[in-house]
Motif scaffolding. Structure first.
Motif, mmCIF file in Angstrom:
data_model
loop_
_atom_site.group_PDB
_atom_site.id
_atom_site.type_symbol
_atom_site.label_atom_id
_atom_site.label_comp_id
_atom_site.label_asym_id
_atom_site.label_seq_id
_atom_site.Cartn_x
_atom_site.Cartn_y
_atom_site.Cartn_z
ATOM 1 N N GLY A 56 0.782 -1.227 0.000
ATOM 2 C CA GLY A 56 0.000 0.000 0.000
ATOM 3 C C GLY A 56 0.815 1.278 0.000
ATOM 4 N N LEU A 57 2.139 1.174 0.077
ATOM 5 C CA LEU A 57 2.980 2.371 0.114
ATOM 6 C C LEU A 57 3.629 2.591 -1.246
ATOM 7 N N GLU A 58 3.374 3.746 -1.845
ATOM 8 C CA GLU A 58 3.997 4.124 -3.100
ATOM 9 C C GLU A 58 4.846 5.365 -2.868
ATOM 10 N N SER A 59 6.045 5.360 -3.405
ATOM 11 C CA SER A 59 6.916 6.524 -3.248
ATOM 12 C C SER A 59 7.716 6.710 -4.530
ATOM 13 N N PRO A 60 8.118 7.940 -4.841
ATOM 14 C CA PRO A 60 8.920 8.171 -6.056
ATOM 15 C C PRO A 60 10.305 7.562 -5.910
ATOM 16 N N ILE A 61 10.871 7.130 -7.022
ATOM 17 C CA ILE A 61 12.220 6.580 -7.003
ATOM 18 C C ILE A 61 13.211 7.740 -6.875
ATOM 19 N N VAL A 62 14.249 7.532 -6.064
ATOM 20 C CA VAL A 62 15.206 8.600 -5.758
ATOM 21 C C VAL A 62 16.619 8.102 -6.043
ATOM 22 N N GLY A 63 17.431 8.959 -6.683
ATOM 23 C CA GLY A 63 18.851 8.668 -6.830
ATOM 24 C C GLY A 63 19.191 7.646 -7.888
#
Length: 465
Positions: free
Chosen positions: A267-274
């Motif tokens: 349920g957790l979506e986050s933008p890709i970083v780095g």
């Protein structure tokens, strides 16, 4: 005296199932009714036979751990026992009952060894196996559930044999729990001593009374690890002796046709970083593909670093940007226990190419293969080409028809691999002429050697297609 003068062990006997203290002359536990018995010489002999049947690669891994003494490990426990064994044994003579029990454990042991579990103990009608010690894997909870389902399938087949020969109803059940044990001395014959901590083995024994015959039941601790991969039935909570709170248990029903992800937080979506540099390099491959040339890229990284996420992000970006290509994505996934399964990666890749799920029937697999080949490579009679069809059908282990069995009958394994390569090459070349094709090979470090051999021969296609 409460403890031994020499070794300090408690003198009081406790039930192996629920740990209730037993009266000196007890034959059954007064709390749970479990028979009071210790491992007999017969059990030890049977355990020695089963240990000797372990595959040599597994035996080598166990022997490599001979120096382990007093090491604490977290394990997933698989308890297999015979339902109503006391009543069954009274219906048969001793020799017949011994034969039934010996054969039952010999039938289910290969399923445990296939996933690199080890048999820790045999006691009467029960077998205890550990996944996570002495040999440990990052996916031991998943392995043990696969093993439990196979054990139940094997027990169902064996029960019919027992009914036909002895006229009695034979059933087994599998119960799983998760927790720490201390591994003591490991012997070269693969037997070892252990000390359970926190009642991890007793928990598997206690929940068995909530399990129906021929089912696998797991605790919530195991469910937490494997929920994305299997279908379950919530059996509610059961009261467990010596536990402060009730224990929630789940019955394992089947493998999911479309497994969920074991990585990340549900349920957790986050933008890709780095990862801009890596993504830009992957996107740069699109230019070569548009020019009609393939490319091969290897993504390396420690577990959990984000390799699969990077590929997913690449896929999303291709779909969202005007790259001029709309590729067909085909994924083959390796299993940590698949190294001994010949052509497992190729089979998974081919099923993905056919758009099949893990639960597809043999008939569905066969029809999908025929439809693909007829669509790709037209023959004069509308049948799949016989220089490709029988070899891919054989690779997928589906039924062969017409002249196909005769073609394969006189083909040795080495020649058969050459035919696999030719058949797969023909399909990939034809597909790539119709649309862009992306083949993803996940967890390649676990690939079986036979699949690697074939893929090495197919890799040069990336230079020209």
């Amino acid at each position: 005296a409460s403890f031994c003068l020499n070794c300090g062990k408690p003198l009081a006997r406790k039930c192996d199932n629920c740990q209730t203290e037993l009266a000196p002359d007890a034959r059954f536990c007064m709390y749970c009714g479990h028979p009071v018995a210790a491992s007999s010489a017969f059990d030890e002999e049977r355990l020695s036979r089963l240990a000797a049947s372990a595959p040599e690669p597994l035996a080598d891994k166990v022997r490599a751990s001979l120096d382990i003494t007093g090491e604490r490990r977290v394990v997933t426990v698989l308890l297999i026992d015979v339902v109503g064994s006391t009543a069954l044994s009274e219906q048969l003579d001793v020799e017949s009952w011994s034969t039934i029990m010996n054969t039952a454990f010999e039938r289910v042991a290969p399923a445990i060894y296939r996933y690199e579990g080890t048999i820790a103990r045999l006691m009467g009608d029960a077998l205890v196996a550990f996944f996570g010690a002495p040999v440990a894997h990052e996916d031991d909870p998943m392995r043990v559930v696969h093993a439990a389902l196979e054990v139940i399938d094997l027990a169902k087949k064996y029960s019919q044999e027992v009914l036909d020969e002895y006229g009695v109803e034979f059933a087994m059940r599998a119960c799983l729990s998760h927790g720490p044990v201390v591994i003591e001395n490991i012997h070269r014959d693969l037997k070892y001593e252990y000390t359970p901590i926190g009642g991890v083995i007793n928990m598997a024994g206690l929940i068995k009374f909530a399990a129906d015959p021929m089912t696998a039941l797991i605790t919530g601790d195991v469910y937490h690890y494997v929920e994305p991969l299997f279908n379950f039935s919530d059996k509610g909570v059961v009261e467990v002796h010596n536990q402060d709170e009730p224990v929630r248990v789940y019955q394992v029903l089947s493998r999911k046709e479309v497994p969920g992800s074991l990585r990340g937080i549900a349920g957790l979506e986050s933008p890709i970083v780095g990862r801009d540099n890596e993504l830009n390099r992957l996107m740069g491959l699109c230019t070569a593909v548009q020019a009609g040339l393939g490319r091969a890229v290897v993504i390396l990284g420690e577990p959990g670093l984000g390799k699969s996420r990077l590929v997913k992000e690449w896929q999303v970006r291709i779909a969202g940007e005007h790259t001029g290509i709309t590729p067909q994505w085909v994924e083959g996934r390796c299993l940590s226990y698949g190294g001994g399964l010949a052509y497992h990666l190729l089979q998974d890749l081919l099923r993905s190419l056919l758009g099949l799920s893990g639960g597809s029937t043999e008939e569905e697999t066969h029809q999908a293969l025929v439809d693909l080949l007829v669509d790709l490579i037209t023959s004069s009679d509308g049948r799949p080409p016989m220089n490709i069809y029988p070899y891919l059908a054989h690779l997928l282990t589906v039924r062969l028809e017409r002249d196909a069995p005769e073609i394969l009958q006189h083909t040795d394994p080495q020649a058969l691999q050459v035919q696999y390569v030719d058949a797969l090459r023909a399909v990939l070349v034809t597909l790539s002429e119709k649309r862009s094709l992306v083949l993803i090979l996940e967890d390649l470090h676990w690939a079986d050697p036979s699949s690697v051999d074939v893929l090495k021969k197919l890799l040069p296609l990336a230079r020209s297609h």
